[in-house]
Design a protein around this motif. Structure first.
Motif, PDB file in Angstrom:
ATOM      1  N   SER A   6       9.899  -2.336   4.329  1.00  0.00           N
ATOM      2  CA  SER A   6       9.629  -1.051   5.068  1.00  0.00           C
ATOM      3  C   SER A   6      10.476  -1.252   6.428  1.00  0.00           C
ATOM      4  CB  SER A   6       8.256  -1.071   5.318  1.00  0.00           C
ATOM      5  OG  SER A   6       7.634  -2.078   6.304  1.00  0.00           O
ATOM      6  N   GLU A   7       9.977   0.051   7.158  1.00  0.00           N
ATOM      7  CA  GLU A   7      10.890   0.095   8.235  1.00  0.00           C
ATOM      8  C   GLU A   7      10.390  -1.013   9.459  1.00  0.00           C
ATOM      9  OE1 GLU A   7       8.725   2.078   7.219  1.00  0.00           O
ATOM     10  OE2 GLU A   7       9.706   3.823   6.463  1.00  0.00           O
ATOM     11  N   ASP A   8       9.484  -1.671   9.022  1.00  0.00           N
ATOM     12  CA  ASP A   8       9.131  -2.790  10.268  1.00  0.00           C
ATOM     13  C   ASP A   8       8.718  -4.242   9.748  1.00  0.00           C
ATOM     14  OD1 ASP A   8       7.021  -1.915   9.409  1.00  0.00           O
ATOM     15  OD2 ASP A   8       5.692  -1.625  11.160  1.00  0.00           O
ATOM     16  N   ALA A   9       8.671  -4.230   8.485  1.00  0.00           N
ATOM     17  CA  ALA A   9       8.153  -5.542   7.864  1.00  0.00           C
ATOM     18  C   ALA A   9       8.770  -5.715   6.416  1.00  0.00           C
ATOM     19  CB  ALA A   9       6.696  -5.685   7.938  1.00  0.00           C
TER      20      ALA A   9
ATOM     21  N   GLY B  10       9.914  -0.122   0.547  1.00  0.00           N
ATOM     22  CA  GLY B  10       8.489   0.351   0.707  1.00  0.00           C
ATOM     23  C   GLY B  10       8.274   1.181   1.869  1.00  0.00           C
ATOM     24  N   THR B  11       6.806   1.616   1.606  1.00  0.00           N
ATOM     25  CA  THR B  11       6.571   2.789   2.686  1.00  0.00           C
ATOM     26  C   THR B  11       4.840   2.811   2.698  1.00  0.00           C
ATOM     27  OG1 THR B  11       6.504   5.089   3.349  1.00  0.00           O
ATOM     28  CG2 THR B  11       6.454   4.505   0.953  1.00  0.00           C
ATOM     29  N   LYS B  12       4.411   2.685   3.762  1.00  0.00           N
ATOM     30  CA  LYS B  12       3.000   3.155   4.057  1.00  0.00           C
ATOM     31  C   LYS B  12       2.584   4.328   4.233  1.00  0.00           C
ATOM     32  CE  LYS B  12       3.358  -1.392   6.821  1.00  0.00           C
ATOM     33  NZ  LYS B  12       3.098  -1.911   8.082  1.00  0.00           N
ATOM     34  N   VAL B  13       3.382   5.283   3.957  1.00  0.00           N
ATOM     35  CA  VAL B  13       3.179   6.796   3.970  1.00  0.00           C
ATOM     36  C   VAL B  13       2.998   7.474   2.769  1.00  0.00           C
ATOM     37  CG1 VAL B  13       3.819   8.882   5.016  1.00  0.00           C
ATOM     38  CG2 VAL B  13       4.208   6.657   6.353  1.00  0.00           C
ATOM     39  N   VAL B  14       1.948   8.007   2.342  1.00  0.00           N
ATOM     40  CA  VAL B  14       1.586   8.562   1.185  1.00  0.00           C
ATOM     41  C   VAL B  14       2.117  10.153   1.512  1.00  0.00           C
ATOM     42  CG1 VAL B  14       0.047   9.843  -0.299  1.00  0.00           C
ATOM     43  CG2 VAL B  14      -0.432   7.459   0.579  1.00  0.00           C
TER      44      VAL B  14
ATOM     45  N   TRP C  96       7.605  11.629  -4.529  1.00  0.00           N
ATOM     46  CA  TRP C  96       6.347  11.768  -4.134  1.00  0.00           C
ATOM     47  C   TRP C  96       5.864  10.315  -4.592  1.00  0.00           C
ATOM     48  CZ3 TRP C  96       3.031  14.795  -1.332  1.00  0.00           C
ATOM     49  CH2 TRP C  96       1.602  14.483  -1.431  1.00  0.00           C
ATOM     50  N   VAL C  97       5.485   9.664  -3.424  1.00  0.00           N
ATOM     51  CA  VAL C  97       4.903   8.524  -3.424  1.00  0.00           C
ATOM     52  C   VAL C  97       3.203   8.327  -2.987  1.00  0.00           C
ATOM     53  CG1 VAL C  97       5.174   6.142  -2.521  1.00  0.00           C
ATOM     54  CG2 VAL C  97       7.209   7.636  -3.039  1.00  0.00           C
ATOM     55  N   GLU C  98       2.545   7.694  -3.763  1.00  0.00           N
ATOM     56  CA  GLU C  98       1.207   7.177  -3.428  1.00  0.00           C
ATOM     57  C   GLU C  98       0.832   5.922  -4.218  1.00  0.00           C
ATOM     58  OE1 GLU C  98      -1.577   9.341  -6.761  1.00  0.00           O
ATOM     59  OE2 GLU C  98      -0.390  10.925  -5.607  1.00  0.00           O
TER      60      GLU C  98
ATOM     61  N   GLU D 185       8.159   2.099  -3.242  1.00  0.00           N
ATOM     62  CA  GLU D 185       6.951   1.653  -3.591  1.00  0.00           C
ATOM     63  C   GLU D 185       5.874   1.964  -2.468  1.00  0.00           C
ATOM     64  OE1 GLU D 185       4.933  -2.091  -5.521  1.00  0.00           O
ATOM     65  OE2 GLU D 185       6.913  -1.573  -6.136  1.00  0.00           O
ATOM     66  N   PHE D 186       4.855   2.336  -2.725  1.00  0.00           N
ATOM     67  CA  PHE D 186       3.652   2.457  -1.574  1.00  0.00           C
ATOM     68  C   PHE D 186       3.130   1.089  -1.295  1.00  0.00           C
ATOM     69  CE2 PHE D 186      -0.832   2.718  -0.215  1.00  0.00           C
ATOM     70  CZ  PHE D 186      -0.471   3.421   0.926  1.00  0.00           C
ATOM     71  N   ILE D 187       3.105   0.847  -0.099  1.00  0.00           N
ATOM     72  CA  ILE D 187       2.472  -0.660   0.343  1.00  0.00           C
ATOM     73  C   ILE D 187       1.031  -0.303   0.696  1.00  0.00           C
ATOM     74  CG2 ILE D 187       2.744  -2.464   2.183  1.00  0.00           C
ATOM     75  CD1 ILE D 187       5.608  -1.749   2.396  1.00  0.00           C
ATOM     76  N   ASP D 188       0.000  -1.070   0.085  1.00  0.00           N
ATOM     77  CA  ASP D 188      -1.395  -0.998   0.368  1.00  0.00           C
ATOM     78  C   ASP D 188      -1.573  -1.779   1.779  1.00  0.00           C
ATOM     79  OD1 ASP D 188      -4.101  -0.797   0.209  1.00  0.00           O
ATOM     80  OD2 ASP D 188      -4.401  -2.170  -1.367  1.00  0.00           O
ATOM     81  N   THR D 189      -2.049  -1.038   2.788  1.00  0.00           N
ATOM     82  CA  THR D 189      -2.371  -1.898   3.915  1.00  0.00           C
ATOM     83  C   THR D 189      -4.059  -1.682   4.156  1.00  0.00           C
ATOM     84  OG1 THR D 189      -2.548   0.546   5.159  1.00  0.00           O
ATOM     85  CG2 THR D 189      -0.430  -0.688   5.081  1.00  0.00           C
ATOM     86  N   GLY D 190      -4.650  -1.556   3.050  1.00  0.00           N
ATOM     87  CA  GLY D 190      -6.308  -1.402   3.222  1.00  0.00           C
ATOM     88  C   GLY D 190      -6.834  -0.196   3.744  1.00  0.00           C
ATOM     89  N   SER D 191      -6.007   0.859   4.029  1.00  0.00           N
ATOM     90  CA  SER D 191      -6.756   1.830   4.463  1.00  0.00           C
ATOM     91  C   SER D 191      -7.571   2.726   3.274  1.00  0.00           C
ATOM     92  CB  SER D 191      -5.581   2.986   4.798  1.00  0.00           C
ATOM     93  OG  SER D 191      -5.935   4.204   4.966  1.00  0.00           O
ATOM     94  N   THR D 192      -8.483   3.385   3.416  1.00  0.00           N
ATOM     95  CA  THR D 192      -9.294   4.157   2.508  1.00  0.00           C
ATOM     96  C   THR D 192      -8.913   5.240   1.834  1.00  0.00           C
ATOM     97  OG1 THR D 192     -10.718   5.047   4.003  1.00  0.00           O
ATOM     98  CG2 THR D 192     -11.356   2.882   3.439  1.00  0.00           C
ATOM     99  N   PHE D 193      -7.975   6.041   2.846  1.00  0.00           N
ATOM    100  CA  PHE D 193      -7.476   7.348   2.526  1.00  0.00           C
ATOM    101  C   PHE D 193      -6.772   7.340   0.862  1.00  0.00           C
ATOM    102  CE2 PHE D 193      -3.859  10.361   2.404  1.00  0.00           C
ATOM    103  CZ  PHE D 193      -4.536  11.374   1.933  1.00  0.00           C
TER     104      PHE D 193
END
Length: 245
Positions: free
Chosen positions: A61-64, A132-136, A147-149, A166-174
């Motif tokens: 991703s952008e930072d990791a 990778g992205t953390k943004v849906v 469209w990524v989710e 690919e979406f990166i799961d950070t544990g967020s509930t949304f």
């Protein structure tokens, strides 16, 4: 004799950087068997876990960089595509937190230093790297809009298996609330035939149709912001049972 010993010692030091037999062992070194990690002691093998991790790919991703693994326990139960971001390796407690999101039966009893030994095993060999992205939402990629989710990437022609993002799961509930089930075109048409005529009846058509239009436009919010510099806010109010939810 002393000079010969000094010269031999110098040669050993010079080749030590490239000679595994001379290089001292890494502190916290861990080894893997088919279904567990262990360390060697004077008494023999000491088990550290009831599972092993098989690295599949890296998500950059952008930072990791996030490591994606298949986790297999001692009973051959497999947990696929488990993501471990950098913070997962911060300490044993955080590692177990990420691990137990997928299986409460997974155990790791090693120290934090030995946890770093596990990380060293996973990163020993080269792995394929995927963006990778953390943004849906909608992303512009070199292959076109995507469209990524969680668990799904859509292109103009439908779902993609190897999308390059690919979406990166950070544990967020949304993101977990987005559980879009794929269906055939016939099934989609069947549902739409029933649902679409009912939507304008939830409230006044002028209000409902405006909100439906906003929901479709929200997918392209980032693009519209770049084009116009703004995007309208949807503010929904009304009495009980007026169709807000």
């Amino acid at each position: 004799a002393v000079r010969a010993d000094l010269e031999a010692s110098s040669r050993r030091q010079m080749r030590g950087a490239n000679d595994d037999e001379v290089r001292p062992p890494l502190r916290g070194k861990v080894e893997a068997d088919k279904d567990y990690y262990f360390v060697r002691t004077e008494e023999g093998r000491q088990r550290l876990s009831n599972f092993v991790m098989r690295p599949v790919r890296l998500l950059r991703s952008e930072d990791a960089v996030t490591i994606v693994c298949d986790v297999v326990n001692e009973h051959r139960r497999k947990y696929s595509d488990v993501a471990f971001p950098p913070e997962a390796w911060r300490d044993r407690r955080t590692f177990l937190k990420y691990l137990h999101r997928h299986g409460a039966d997974l155990q790791f009893t090693g120290t934090e230093i030995q946890l770093q030994g596990v990380l060293a095993l996973l990163t020993h060999d080269e792995l394929p790297v995927v963006k990778g992205t953390k943004v849906v939402g909608l992303h512009d990629t070199k292959d076109g809009p995507r469209w990524v989710e969680p668990g799904l990437v859509l292109g103009p022609d439908g779902p993609l298996d190897n999308a390059g993002i690919e979406f990166i799961d950070t544990g967020s509930t949304f993101p977990k609330r987005l559980d879009h089930k794929l269906a055939t075109s016939d099934r989609v048409k069947e549902v739409a035939h029933v649902v679409l005529p009912l939507l304008p009846k939830l409230n006044r058509p002028a209000s409902v149709l405006l909100l439906i239009g906003w929901l479709f436009a929200a997918v392209f919010k980032a693009r519209l912001l770049r084009m116009t510099g703004h995007f309208p806010i949807a503010w929904v109010w009304g009495s009980k049972n007026s169709g807000k939810t």
